[in-house]
Enzyme design. Structure first.
Site, short mmCIF file in Angstrom:
data_model
loop_
_atom_site.label_atom_id
_atom_site.label_comp_id
_atom_site.label_asym_id
_atom_site.label_seq_id
_atom_site.Cartn_x
_atom_site.Cartn_y
_atom_site.Cartn_z
N CYS A 2 0.83 -1.17 -0.02
CA CYS A 2 -0.01 -0.03 -0.08
C CYS A 2 0.97 1.20 -0.06
O CYS A 2 2.09 1.28 0.30
CB CYS A 2 -0.77 -0.11 1.29
SG CYS A 2 -2.02 -1.25 1.29
N ARG A 27 4.04 0.49 -6.91
CA ARG A 27 3.93 -0.52 -5.52
C ARG A 27 2.77 -1.64 -5.88
O ARG A 27 3.06 -2.49 -5.18
CB ARG A 27 3.72 0.39 -4.48
CG ARG A 27 4.89 1.30 -4.03
CD ARG A 27 4.63 2.34 -3.04
NE ARG A 27 4.50 1.62 -1.82
CZ ARG A 27 5.73 1.60 -0.98
NH1 ARG A 27 6.66 2.08 -1.23
NH2 ARG A 27 5.26 0.81 0.16
N TRP A 75 -3.55 -2.21 -1.61
CA TRP A 75 -3.22 -3.63 -2.05
C TRP A 75 -3.83 -4.60 -1.23
O TRP A 75 -3.45 -4.74 0.09
CB TRP A 75 -1.75 -3.73 -2.18
CG TRP A 75 -1.31 -5.01 -2.90
CD1 TRP A 75 -0.99 -5.22 -4.07
CD2 TRP A 75 -0.92 -6.23 -2.33
NE1 TRP A 75 -0.53 -6.59 -4.63
CE2 TRP A 75 -0.81 -7.25 -3.53
CE3 TRP A 75 -1.04 -6.93 -1.07
CZ2 TRP A 75 -0.34 -8.63 -3.40
CZ3 TRP A 75 -0.86 -8.31 -1.00
CH2 TRP A 75 -0.36 -9.08 -2.13
N ASN A 100 -0.40 1.27 6.05
CA ASN A 100 0.21 0.22 5.20
C ASN A 100 0.68 -0.85 6.31
O ASN A 100 1.35 -0.39 7.28
CB ASN A 100 1.27 0.74 4.38
CG ASN A 100 2.31 -0.41 3.82
OD1 ASN A 100 1.55 -1.22 3.48
ND2 ASN A 100 3.42 -0.10 3.26
N GLY A 101 0.39 -2.16 6.02
CA GLY A 101 0.78 -3.17 7.03
C GLY A 101 -0.32 -4.04 7.24
O GLY A 101 -1.34 -4.09 6.49
N GLU A 488 15.37 -16.75 -12.93
CA GLU A 488 14.87 -15.43 -13.07
C GLU A 488 14.26 -14.99 -14.52
O GLU A 488 12.97 -14.30 -14.25
CB GLU A 488 16.12 -14.46 -12.91
CG GLU A 488 15.93 -13.06 -13.09
CD GLU A 488 14.87 -12.28 -12.28
OE1 GLU A 488 14.58 -11.32 -12.50
OE2 GLU A 488 14.67 -12.82 -11.12
N LYS A 492 10.33 -13.63 -14.49
CA LYS A 492 10.09 -12.51 -15.36
C LYS A 492 8.60 -12.72 -16.17
O LYS A 492 7.85 -11.93 -16.52
CB LYS A 492 11.24 -11.96 -16.37
CG LYS A 492 12.06 -11.29 -15.31
CD LYS A 492 11.81 -9.77 -14.93
CE LYS A 492 12.64 -9.50 -13.76
NZ LYS A 492 12.11 -10.22 -12.34
N GLU A 495 5.52 -13.06 -14.30
CA GLU A 495 4.98 -11.97 -13.47
C GLU A 495 4.43 -10.95 -14.44
O GLU A 495 3.46 -10.59 -14.10
CB GLU A 495 6.47 -10.99 -13.16
CG GLU A 495 6.86 -11.56 -11.84
CD GLU A 495 8.18 -10.65 -11.41
OE1 GLU A 495 8.20 -10.22 -10.25
OE2 GLU A 495 9.12 -10.31 -12.11
N HIS A 511 14.36 -36.45 -15.29
CA HIS A 511 13.76 -36.71 -13.80
C HIS A 511 12.31 -35.96 -13.62
O HIS A 511 12.15 -35.66 -12.54
CB HIS A 511 14.66 -36.18 -12.84
CG HIS A 511 16.11 -36.69 -12.72
ND1 HIS A 511 16.35 -37.87 -12.15
CD2 HIS A 511 17.38 -36.53 -13.40
CE1 HIS A 511 17.58 -38.32 -12.19
NE2 HIS A 511 18.23 -37.29 -13.03
N LYS A 610 5.35 -3.81 -5.78
CA LYS A 610 6.80 -3.67 -5.97
C LYS A 610 7.61 -3.85 -4.74
O LYS A 610 8.56 -4.59 -4.76
CB LYS A 610 7.13 -2.18 -6.27
CG LYS A 610 8.61 -1.75 -6.76
CD LYS A 610 9.12 -2.63 -7.77
CE LYS A 610 10.65 -2.44 -8.06
NZ LYS A 610 11.22 -3.20 -9.34
#
Length: 615
Positions: A2, A27, A75, A100-101, A488, A492, A495, A511, A610
């Site tokens: 947030c 964010r 968020w 926020n939290g 990575e 990406k 995401e 495997h 973010k």
């Protein structure tokens, strides 16, 4: 997560609040809102589901006017994305709060407040905060005292901005676990989740510490610590500019930040390497640092997400080049399991923001248990991780707005290579290791130019990306220190394009993953010219013989030929120590172009934030 913005000024603050929210959009959020005290001393609030533009449209129809106000991008945690769950939350039309939290004991508090007659209009944990403040304000205390009394009843992490018609000349903010910064103007004051929100109005900031509360009025500000004692905090002048968060010629921030990597890497290296020598690059007590480096018997790296992949890459470097064992673990797992006591461990945290909640909690756990020393690799000098660690190796990536990390990742890899070289140079009598360290330093000096060369493949990578438009799954392969780079690359792609993507060491195909291979699932592999290339070729042949479509980023001298189901983008041959960093670039560009083709919100992918400042 947030985003919070607050302002008190002698002018209408709504434009300041909205611009601040725009600059916090990176964010991640699902709704936005603002509240002001109007000229009649009444709280007026507007909230909207969706983007900040939706809030702006509402404000165009029914403007808010006030010289003191708070605003928020939410968020969702407790309660679905919905207008009634959006912040600010209000109690009895006299207090407004943004938060926020996460309040861990919100259910218990909600039950108590309901019994006292408070009616809840949302499913959020935040609404208990505003009603709780109201209970203390009813007792006749000041707004600051009411907020501090309320926070004593809270368990969890929070950053709060609070206004009240009972104290119309005061804006109160407090932080515990979630970041908050105070901005200093000329007879006006601001508060925000980070400096990006406030750069259009000031470049002078105070980074509030855990437990701090601040009371702002037009006549000044006062900061109090966890014990209620008045304290002074250092004022920092930021060299960052509001232009840093402008798109310029680029369509998306992610693309802009991909292309900023040569400069970001150069900035991270500047003043730290000279020819084949490395200068002191780790901040902190240098005598203590020397003592710690002499005693290190193990390195423990803790990080999340992209930073975790950087740590995994560094493990290959540290163990192969220094003979020091290196463990890498996700912070959210590390913090909740019992650890054997190890007194000779250097504990390394990695975070772009320096405010990642799980990483901070893991650091706190380590400090309680005891260790040889703590070092953070971070991009924000005044962040919590930087302040709480013994030593810091700063990346100089500049602001990163796109949710999907790009230049933060490559500068983290550079910083980790600098750390590896520092460990290699511990023993000057080991001439072979010193010579290797000097070679790596020479290679790093070439890195910005080599990154520019890698970016020149953008057009070919864009063309390759067209093949992924109708795909739903993808498999990424790599070997050795390219395996974390493949991880990575998969992260990406998932995401920002929402294609399900997984990464495996190429040797693991037989495997299990080989069962997934068919003509419909693209297989992406990084194939540099290393001693593992022949092994990788055999793995790729296993895929090709089963009808798989291969998309390779391969060394131009690696002797892999393009065929009907093998599609290749050539990468220039580079020094071995730089291969993982260089091969990151084409994977970033592939993910970007696929996401653009699929029409997703590249810079603000759904459900993601973010800076993950809550557990």
């Amino acid at each position: 997560m947030c985003g919070i913005v607050g302002a008190i000024a002698q002018r209408n603050v709504i434009s300041i609040l909205i611009e601040g929210l725009r600059r916090l959009e990176y964010r991640g959020y699902d709704s936005a809102g603002a509240a002001v005290l109007d000229r009649d001393g009444q709280i007026k609030r507007t909230r909207a589901l969706g983007k900040v533009i939706e809030l702006e449209n509402k404000l165009d129809e029914s403007p808010l006017l006030g010289t003191i106000g708070i605003a928020h991008t939410r968020w969702a945690t407790h309660g679905a994305p919905a207008e009634h769950n959006a912040h600010p939350h209000v109690s009895n039309d006299r207090i407004a709060v943004v938060h926020n939290g996460i309040i861990e004991n919100h259910e218990e508090l909600r039950s108590d407040l309901t019994a006292k007659g408070y009616q809840f209009t949302s499913e959020t944990d935040t609404e208990v905060v505003v009603h709780l403040i109201d209970t203390y304000l009813k007792a006749g205390t000041s707004l600051l005292d009411a907020v501090n009394s309320a926070t004593n009843d809270l368990r969890g992490a929070y950053a709060l901005g609070v206004i009240s018609k009972e104290d119309p000349d005061t804006l109160v903010a407090v932080r515990q676990g979630s970041p908050l910064v105070l901005g200093l103007g000329i007879d006006e004051y601001f508060v925000g989740s980070d400096i990006q929100a406030l750069l259009p109005v000031t470049n002078r900031f105070i980074y509030l510490e855990n437990g701090d509360s601040v009371k702002m009025s037009l006549s000044g500000y006062e900061i109090y610590d966890l014990n209620g004692k008045s304290v002074e905090r250092n004022v920092k002048e930021s060299a960052a500019s509001s232009m840093d968060s402008e798109l310029g010629q680029y369509r998306h921030f992610m693309l802009k930040e991909i292309y900023e990597q040569p400069v970001a890497v150069q900035n991270t290296l500047t003043g730290r390497i000279d020819k084949t020598n490395m200068r002191d690059c780790i901040a902190g007590d240098q005598e203590k640092l020397k003592s710690v480096f002499e005693k290190i018997r193990e390195v423990q790296i803790i990080a999340c997400g992209t930073s975790y992949h950087a740590g995994l890459t560094a493990r290959y470097w540290i163990e192969s080049l220094t003979d020091i064992p290196c463990q890498v673990e996700v912070a959210s797992e590390y913090r909740y399991r019992r650890q054997p006591k190890r007194d000779d461990v250097l504990f390394v945290t990695i975070s772009q923001s320096g405010e990642t909640a799980d990483t901070l909690a893991a650091l706190e756990k380590v400090k309680e248990d005891g260790c040889l020393g703590t070092l953070t690799i971070c991009n924000v000098p005044e962040s919590s991780l930087t302040r709480e660690s013994d030593f810091a190796l700063m990346t100089i990536a500049g602001p990163e707005i796109g949710v999907a990390s790009t230049k933060a990742f490559t500068t983290q890899l550079v910083a980790l290579q600098l750390l590896t070289i520092s460990l290699m140079q511990r023993n000057p009598e080991n001439s072979a290791r010193i010579a290797k360290a000097q070679e790596m330093i020479g290679n790093l000096k070439q890195l910005p130019a080599l990154l520019e060369m890698a970016l020149q493949q953008d057009k070919a990578i864009k063309q390759m990306g067209e093949a992924f438009i109708d795909k739903h799954h993808a498999l990424f392969l790599g070997r050795g220190d390219l395996y974390p780079i493949a991880m990575e690359g998969a992260l990406k792609l998932k995401e920002i394009s929402y294609i399900h993507a997984e990464a495996y060491p190429a040797g693991e195909l037989k495997h299990g993953p080989l069962a997934l291979v068919d003509s419909e699932m693209p297989i992406v592999a990084v194939a540099p010219k290393t001693n593992l290339l022949e092994k990788l070729k055999s793995n790729l042949e296993e895929v090709r013989s089963r009808g798989g479509e291969l998309y390779l980023f391969a060394d131009e001298n690696g002797d892999i030929q393009e065929q009907a189901n093998i599609h290749i983008v050539s990468v220039p041959e580079v020094p071995e120590s730089l291969i993982p960093i260089i091969y990151t670039i084409p994977l970033q560009l592939l993910s970007y172009h696929v996401a653009v083709f699929k029409g997703t919100d590249v810079d603000k992918p759904r459900n993601l934030a973010k800076s993950v400042t809550v557990e």
